[in-house]
Design a protein around this motif. Structure first.
Motif, PDB file in Angstrom:
ATOM      1  N   VAL A   3      83.182 -20.128  18.722  1.00 27.35           N
ATOM      2  CA  VAL A   3      84.560 -20.064  19.219  1.00 27.35           C
ATOM      3  C   VAL A   3      84.633 -19.179  20.462  1.00 27.35           C
ATOM      4  N   GLN A   4      83.985 -18.004  20.417  1.00 25.00           N
ATOM      5  CA  GLN A   4      84.031 -17.103  21.565  1.00 25.00           C
ATOM      6  C   GLN A   4      83.351 -17.732  22.785  1.00 25.00           C
ATOM      7  N   ALA A   5      82.234 -18.414  22.581  1.00 23.11           N
ATOM      8  CA  ALA A   5      81.537 -19.064  23.701  1.00 23.11           C
ATOM      9  C   ALA A   5      82.430 -20.125  24.339  1.00 23.11           C
ATOM     10  N   HIS A   6      83.136 -20.875  23.516  1.00 20.07           N
ATOM     11  CA  HIS A   6      84.003 -21.910  24.071  1.00 20.07           C
ATOM     12  C   HIS A   6      85.186 -21.287  24.816  1.00 20.07           C
ATOM     13  N   ARG A   7      85.692 -20.196  24.312  1.00 20.22           N
ATOM     14  CA  ARG A   7      86.795 -19.518  25.017  1.00 20.22           C
ATOM     15  C   ARG A   7      86.316 -18.947  26.347  1.00 20.22           C
ATOM     16  N   LEU A   8      85.081 -18.442  26.382  1.00 17.47           N
ATOM     17  CA  LEU A   8      84.531 -17.957  27.655  1.00 17.47           C
ATOM     18  C   LEU A   8      84.331 -19.123  28.623  1.00 17.47           C
ATOM     19  N   HIS A   9      83.965 -20.285  28.098  1.00 15.62           N
ATOM     20  CA  HIS A   9      83.847 -21.472  28.944  1.00 15.62           C
ATOM     21  C   HIS A   9      85.199 -21.774  29.585  1.00 15.62           C
ATOM     22  N   HIS A  10      86.249 -21.673  28.816  1.00 15.17           N
ATOM     23  CA  HIS A  10      87.593 -21.991  29.309  1.00 15.17           C
ATOM     24  C   HIS A  10      88.224 -20.864  30.121  1.00 15.17           C
ATOM     25  N   ALA A  11      87.575 -19.726  30.193  1.00 16.42           N
ATOM     26  CA  ALA A  11      88.097 -18.646  31.041  1.00 16.42           C
ATOM     27  C   ALA A  11      88.034 -19.061  32.510  1.00 16.42           C
ATOM     28  N   VAL A  12      87.153 -20.007  32.819  1.00 14.00           N
ATOM     29  CA  VAL A  12      86.999 -20.493  34.196  1.00 14.00           C
ATOM     30  C   VAL A  12      87.818 -21.775  34.341  1.00 14.00           C
ATOM     31  N   GLU A  13      88.671 -21.810  35.351  1.00 14.92           N
ATOM     32  CA  GLU A  13      89.554 -22.960  35.576  1.00 14.92           C
ATOM     33  C   GLU A  13      88.981 -23.968  36.562  1.00 14.92           C
ATOM     34  N   THR A  14      87.871 -23.632  37.180  1.00 16.74           N
ATOM     35  CA  THR A  14      87.339 -24.475  38.242  1.00 16.74           C
ATOM     36  C   THR A  14      86.161 -25.309  37.765  1.00 16.74           C
ATOM     37  N   LYS A  15      85.771 -26.246  38.606  1.00 15.85           N
ATOM     38  CA  LYS A  15      84.665 -27.158  38.322  1.00 15.85           C
ATOM     39  C   LYS A  15      83.330 -26.407  38.205  1.00 15.85           C
ATOM     40  N   ARG A  16      83.161 -25.402  39.015  1.00 14.24           N
ATOM     41  CA  ARG A  16      81.899 -24.648  39.066  1.00 14.24           C
ATOM     42  C   ARG A  16      82.093 -23.234  38.535  1.00 14.24           C
ATOM     43  N   GLY A  17      80.986 -22.629  38.151  1.00 12.37           N
ATOM     44  CA  GLY A  17      81.000 -21.216  37.779  1.00 12.37           C
ATOM     45  C   GLY A  17      81.220 -20.928  36.312  1.00 12.37           C
ATOM     46  N   THR A  18      81.381 -21.951  35.497  1.00 11.64           N
ATOM     47  CA  THR A  18      81.628 -21.695  34.078  1.00 11.64           C
ATOM     48  C   THR A  18      80.318 -21.547  33.312  1.00 11.64           C
ATOM     49  N   VAL A  19      80.419 -21.164  32.067  1.00 15.53           N
ATOM     50  CA  VAL A  19      79.262 -20.921  31.213  1.00 15.53           C
ATOM     51  C   VAL A  19      79.433 -21.695  29.908  1.00 15.53           C
ATOM     52  N   SER A  20      78.347 -21.847  29.170  1.00 15.75           N
ATOM     53  CA  SER A  20      78.340 -22.415  27.818  1.00 15.75           C
ATOM     54  C   SER A  20      78.855 -23.851  27.785  1.00 15.75           C
ATOM     55  N   PHE A  21      77.921 -24.796  27.868  1.00 17.08           N
ATOM     56  CA  PHE A  21      78.288 -26.209  27.896  1.00 17.08           C
ATOM     57  C   PHE A  21      78.018 -26.939  26.596  1.00 17.08           C
ATOM     58  N   GLY A  22      77.257 -26.347  25.702  1.00 22.04           N
ATOM     59  CA  GLY A  22      77.000 -26.971  24.400  1.00 22.04           C
ATOM     60  C   GLY A  22      78.167 -26.707  23.479  1.00 22.04           C
ATOM     61  N   PHE A  23      78.079 -27.241  22.262  1.00 17.00           N
ATOM     62  CA  PHE A  23      79.161 -26.934  21.350  1.00 17.00           C
ATOM     63  C   PHE A  23      78.691 -26.490  19.978  1.00 17.00           C
ATOM     64  N   LEU A  24      77.652 -27.044  19.455  1.00 14.83           N
ATOM     65  CA  LEU A  24      77.174 -26.610  18.140  1.00 14.83           C
ATOM     66  C   LEU A  24      76.195 -25.451  18.260  1.00 14.83           C
ATOM     67  N   TRP A  25      75.727 -25.198  19.468  1.00 15.06           N
ATOM     68  CA  TRP A  25      74.877 -24.043  19.736  1.00 15.06           C
ATOM     69  C   TRP A  25      75.428 -23.377  20.989  1.00 15.06           C
ATOM     70  N   ALA A  26      75.457 -22.066  20.960  1.00 18.53           N
ATOM     71  CA  ALA A  26      75.968 -21.334  22.124  1.00 18.53           C
ATOM     72  C   ALA A  26      75.169 -20.049  22.301  1.00 18.53           C
ATOM     73  N   PRO A  27      74.956 -19.647  23.559  1.00 12.50           N
ATOM     74  CA  PRO A  27      74.314 -18.356  23.817  1.00 12.50           C
ATOM     75  C   PRO A  27      75.197 -17.212  23.307  1.00 12.50           C
ATOM     76  N   ARG A  28      74.597 -16.038  23.201  1.00 17.42           N
ATOM     77  CA  ARG A  28      75.357 -14.854  22.779  1.00 17.42           C
ATOM     78  C   ARG A  28      76.503 -14.611  23.757  1.00 17.42           C
ATOM     79  N   PRO A  29      77.685 -14.240  23.264  1.00 16.17           N
ATOM     80  CA  PRO A  29      78.821 -13.969  24.154  1.00 16.17           C
ATOM     81  C   PRO A  29      78.511 -12.913  25.213  1.00 16.17           C
ATOM     82  N   GLU A  30      77.692 -11.917  24.867  1.00 17.60           N
ATOM     83  CA  GLU A  30      77.334 -10.878  25.834  1.00 17.60           C
ATOM     84  C   GLU A  30      76.590 -11.481  27.026  1.00 17.60           C
TER      85      GLU A  30
END
Length: 172
Positions: free
Chosen positions: A119-146
């Motif tokens: 959930v936190q990884a997906h929220r960090l993905h959505h913190a970016v509103e633009t096409k570029r510069g976002t993080v975390s593109f998977g959904f069932l696996w995600a890197p550490r939020p840190e």
């Protein structure tokens, strides 16, 4: 086909779909398909967004494989693979639309380390509103939020949406 082979194909397909979803999200949705996906990075104004068309697009191979495997006499593995794609879609809908985005009202609170991380990884993905510069593109696996926060910081937080109070001040 032995049922054990079918179940193995089904499970391999579910796990393989995570790789497919990552590739599609990173290089198609945040690439040439941004014209549909950008609606998902903006506040939703109704029950639907253009991004929802991706669910219909990604359902087509599942439907074709299930139809071919069940009705048209294709190789029996097509049925299991089609079912695996459909199962991944159902899991994705449950996690993404129900748990994370709450498009269906519920009271679920993530308690396990795994669910909190997703959930936190997906929220960090959505913190970016633009096409570029976002993080975390998977959904069932995600890197550490840190690690995701560090990546956003290294990019100078480009495209990161302003906190709600700041957005409200800018709108005035």
């Amino acid at each position: 086909m032995a049922i054990s082979t079918g179940i193995a194909l089904f499970l391999v397909t579910i796990f393989g779909m995570e790789g497919f979803a990552y590739v599609m999200h990173r290089w198609v949705m945040h690439g040439p398909g941004w014209f549909l996906h950008k609606s998902h990075h903006r506040p939703r104004t109704g029950n639907w967004e253009l991004n929802d068309l991706y669910a219909a697009i990604f359902a087509v191979p599942s439907i074709v494989l299930l139809l071919g495997g069940v009705q048209l006499g294709w190789w029996p593995g097509c049925t299991w693979i089609g079912a695996g794609i459909a199962a991944y879609g159902a899991i994705y809908f449950g996690f993404h639309d129900i748990i994370v985005h709450r498009r269906v009202a519920n009271r679920y609170l993530p308690r396990s380390r795994y669910m909190k991380r997703i959930v936190q990884a997906h929220r960090l993905h959505h913190a970016v509103e633009t096409k570029r510069g976002t993080v975390s593109f998977g959904f069932l696996w995600a890197p550490r939020p840190e690690a995701l926060k560090e990546a956003l910081n290294r990019r100078g937080n480009a495209g990161v949406r302003a906190p709600t109070a700041e957005r409200d001040r800018q709108a005035v």
